[in-house]
Design a protein around this motif. Structure first.
Motif, PDB file in Angstrom:
ATOM      1  N   VAL A  81      29.068  42.181  55.714  1.00 59.01           N
ATOM      2  CA  VAL A  81      29.051  42.199  54.256  1.00 59.01           C
ATOM      3  C   VAL A  81      29.177  40.770  53.747  1.00 59.01           C
ATOM      4  O   VAL A  81      29.844  39.943  54.349  1.00 59.01           O
ATOM      5  N   ARG A  82      28.503  40.513  52.642  1.00 58.62           N
ATOM      6  CA  ARG A  82      28.544  39.197  52.002  1.00 58.62           C
ATOM      7  C   ARG A  82      29.040  39.403  50.581  1.00 58.62           C
ATOM      8  O   ARG A  82      28.531  40.264  49.859  1.00 58.62           O
ATOM      9  N   ILE A  83      30.029  38.611  50.180  1.00 59.61           N
ATOM     10  CA  ILE A  83      30.618  38.723  48.854  1.00 59.61           C
ATOM     11  C   ILE A  83      30.417  37.398  48.143  1.00 59.61           C
ATOM     12  O   ILE A  83      30.925  36.366  48.584  1.00 59.61           O
ATOM     13  N   GLN A 107      26.883  45.017  42.131  1.00 54.91           N
ATOM     14  CA  GLN A 107      27.799  44.189  41.355  1.00 54.91           C
ATOM     15  C   GLN A 107      29.090  44.965  41.181  1.00 54.91           C
ATOM     16  O   GLN A 107      29.072  46.120  40.742  1.00 54.91           O
ATOM     17  N   TYR A 108      30.211  44.326  41.532  1.00 58.20           N
ATOM     18  CA  TYR A 108      31.497  45.016  41.509  1.00 58.20           C
ATOM     19  C   TYR A 108      32.588  44.027  41.136  1.00 58.20           C
ATOM     20  O   TYR A 108      32.812  43.050  41.863  1.00 58.20           O
ATOM     21  N   LYS A 109      33.216  44.239  39.993  1.00 55.00           N
ATOM     22  CA  LYS A 109      34.356  43.441  39.526  1.00 55.00           C
ATOM     23  C   LYS A 109      34.092  41.939  39.581  1.00 55.00           C
ATOM     24  O   LYS A 109      34.915  41.163  40.079  1.00 55.00           O
ATOM     25  N   GLN A 160      31.394  50.154  50.957  1.00 56.85           N
ATOM     26  CA  GLN A 160      32.754  50.639  50.678  1.00 56.85           C
ATOM     27  C   GLN A 160      33.778  49.676  51.257  1.00 56.85           C
ATOM     28  O   GLN A 160      34.807  49.397  50.643  1.00 56.85           O
ATOM     29  N   TYR A 161      33.503  49.147  52.430  1.00 57.63           N
ATOM     30  CA  TYR A 161      34.383  48.163  53.058  1.00 57.63           C
ATOM     31  C   TYR A 161      34.476  46.908  52.180  1.00 57.63           C
ATOM     32  O   TYR A 161      35.568  46.368  51.981  1.00 57.63           O
ATOM     33  N   ALA A 162      33.345  46.459  51.627  1.00 51.69           N
ATOM     34  CA  ALA A 162      33.340  45.287  50.751  1.00 51.69           C
ATOM     35  C   ALA A 162      34.143  45.562  49.479  1.00 51.69           C
ATOM     36  O   ALA A 162      34.886  44.691  49.001  1.00 51.69           O
ATOM     37  N   ALA A 175      29.017  39.935  43.614  1.00 55.79           N
ATOM     38  CA  ALA A 175      27.787  40.544  44.118  1.00 55.79           C
ATOM     39  C   ALA A 175      28.037  40.869  45.590  1.00 55.79           C
ATOM     40  O   ALA A 175      28.321  39.974  46.387  1.00 55.79           O
ATOM     41  N   LEU A 176      27.943  42.146  45.939  1.00 53.42           N
ATOM     42  CA  LEU A 176      28.187  42.592  47.306  1.00 53.42           C
ATOM     43  C   LEU A 176      26.858  42.905  47.967  1.00 53.42           C
ATOM     44  O   LEU A 176      26.017  43.581  47.386  1.00 53.42           O
TER      45      LEU A 176
END
Length: 90
Positions: free
Chosen positions: A39-41, A7-9, A75-77, A12-13
């Motif tokens: 990657v899935r955001i 979970q980031y900002k 990190q890319y996500a 869900a990554l």
């Protein structure tokens, strides 16, 4: 195999990694391993929009271990969410 989730900002990554070289169907293939990642955001809560999927682009060389590939994809996500990278959706 588990799918790493972070979970980031408010998102869900998730990172999906797959070995591309040498191929799994060729047990005698030589050479270093190479991995590709997607990657899935997803927005949190999940009902807000469709999930976005991107092919991870790695600076330098491709990851060579099954541990390094998801870490670099995450990190890319994070860079996508932060606006540092403007990738094209799959």
């Amino acid at each position: 195999m588990s799918i790493p989730t972070l979970q980031y900002k408010g998102y869900a990554l998730r990172a999906y990694a797959q070995r591309t070289l040498p191929l799994y169907r060729d047990p005698y293939a030589a050479g270093p391993h190479r991995y590709a990642s997607v990657v899935r955001i997803d927005a949190i809560p999940p009902g807000e929009g469709i999930p976005r999927r991107y092919q991870a682009e790695f600076k330098g060389t491709d990851p060579t271990t099954d541990v390094d590939a998801p870490e670099r994809a995450m990190q890319y996500a994070r860079d996508i969410v932060d606006g540092k990278v403007q990738p094209q959706m799959l």
